[in-house]
Design a protein around this motif. Structure first.
Motif, PDB file in Angstrom:
ATOM      1  N   LEU A   6       0.806  -1.217   0.000  1.00 21.87           N
ATOM      2  CA  LEU A   6       0.000   0.000   0.000  1.00 21.87           C
ATOM      3  C   LEU A   6       0.837   1.264   0.000  1.00 21.87           C
ATOM      4  O   LEU A   6       0.414   2.291  -0.514  1.00 21.87           O
ATOM      5  CB  LEU A   6      -0.941  -0.007   1.203  1.00 21.87           C
ATOM      6  N   ALA A   7       2.019   1.210   0.589  1.00 19.86           N
ATOM      7  CA  ALA A   7       2.855   2.406   0.682  1.00 19.86           C
ATOM      8  C   ALA A   7       4.225   2.105   0.088  1.00 19.86           C
ATOM      9  O   ALA A   7       5.131   1.676   0.782  1.00 19.86           O
ATOM     10  CB  ALA A   7       2.984   2.851   2.130  1.00 19.86           C
ATOM     11  N   ALA A   8       4.364   2.304  -1.203  1.00 19.26           N
ATOM     12  CA  ALA A   8       5.644   2.099  -1.871  1.00 19.26           C
ATOM     13  C   ALA A   8       6.465   3.383  -1.778  1.00 19.26           C
ATOM     14  O   ALA A   8       5.918   4.473  -1.778  1.00 19.26           O
ATOM     15  CB  ALA A   8       5.423   1.723  -3.328  1.00 19.26           C
ATOM     16  N   SER A   9       7.777   3.217  -1.700  1.00 16.19           N
ATOM     17  CA  SER A   9       8.627   4.401  -1.643  1.00 16.19           C
ATOM     18  C   SER A   9       8.711   5.043  -3.027  1.00 16.19           C
ATOM     19  O   SER A   9       8.428   4.418  -4.048  1.00 16.19           O
ATOM     20  CB  SER A   9      10.024   4.037  -1.152  1.00 16.19           C
ATOM     21  N   GLY A  14       9.707   5.086  -8.963  1.00 17.98           N
ATOM     22  CA  GLY A  14      10.567   5.478 -10.086  1.00 17.98           C
ATOM     23  C   GLY A  14      11.148   4.276 -10.808  1.00 17.98           C
ATOM     24  O   GLY A  14      11.218   4.259 -12.040  1.00 17.98           O
ATOM     25  N   ASN A  15      11.560   3.249 -10.058  1.00 18.21           N
ATOM     26  CA  ASN A  15      12.069   2.031 -10.692  1.00 18.21           C
ATOM     27  C   ASN A  15      10.972   1.332 -11.478  1.00 18.21           C
ATOM     28  O   ASN A  15      11.230   0.747 -12.526  1.00 18.21           O
ATOM     29  CB  ASN A  15      12.649   1.084  -9.646  1.00 18.21           C
ATOM     30  N   GLY A  16       9.751   1.380 -10.969  1.00 20.45           N
ATOM     31  CA  GLY A  16       8.641   0.766 -11.667  1.00 20.45           C
ATOM     32  C   GLY A  16       8.322   1.476 -12.973  1.00 20.45           C
ATOM     33  O   GLY A  16       7.881   0.852 -13.945  1.00 20.45           O
ATOM     34  N   LEU A  17       8.518   2.780 -13.016  1.00 16.79           N
ATOM     35  CA  LEU A  17       8.262   3.534 -14.240  1.00 16.79           C
ATOM     36  C   LEU A  17       9.349   3.320 -15.283  1.00 16.79           C
ATOM     37  O   LEU A  17       9.138   3.580 -16.459  1.00 16.79           O
ATOM     38  CB  LEU A  17       8.131   5.031 -13.926  1.00 16.79           C
ATOM     39  N   GLY A  18      10.506   2.889 -14.845  1.00 16.47           N
ATOM     40  CA  GLY A  18      11.588   2.595 -15.772  1.00 16.47           C
ATOM     41  C   GLY A  18      12.709   3.598 -15.704  1.00 16.47           C
ATOM     42  O   GLY A  18      12.601   4.670 -15.120  1.00 16.47           O
ATOM     43  N   THR A  19      13.809   3.213 -16.328  1.00 18.40           N
ATOM     44  CA  THR A  19      14.999   4.060 -16.290  1.00 18.40           C
ATOM     45  C   THR A  19      14.823   5.316 -17.141  1.00 18.40           C
ATOM     46  O   THR A  19      15.486   6.314 -16.901  1.00 18.40           O
ATOM     47  CB  THR A  19      16.232   3.281 -16.762  1.00 18.40           C
TER      48      THR A  19
END
Length: 95
Positions: A6-9, A14-19
């Motif tokens: 529920l609470a991602a850093s 940002g890592n999930g969105l990609g480099t």
């Protein structure tokens, strides 16, 4: 049922969105915001002193954000050295 975080850093987001998104933020977003900061301070104060300090502060922020990999490696080395006792002989009586 799958567990849900529920609470991602923000770093994980940002890592999930990609480099590409991280590169866009660090290579375009931060420099643009630093320039905007200097322009706002310059036009609001109309004085050379605060504007010069804003330029220095923006340069420090921009420089540190551009060298995140180096800072990460340096911090990691410091933590490893600390965890290994510092690599120095402890003299009796030192606390």
């Amino acid at each position: 049922m799958q567990p849900t975080t529920l609470a991602a850093s923000w770093i994980d987001v940002g890592n999930g969105l990609g480099t590409d998104m991280k590169a866009l933020i660090f290579n375009v977003g931060i420099p643009v915001l630093c320039g905007l900061f200097v322009l706002v301070i310059g036009f609001r104060t109309r004085a050379p002193g605060p504007t010069l300090m804003a330029v220095i502060f923006a340069g420090v922020v921009w420089g540190l954000s551009a060298n995140m990999a180096t800072l990460k490696d340096t911090t990691g080395d410091t933590v490893k050295e600390y965890n290994n006792g510092g690599g120095h002989a402890v003299i009796q009586g030192d606390q």
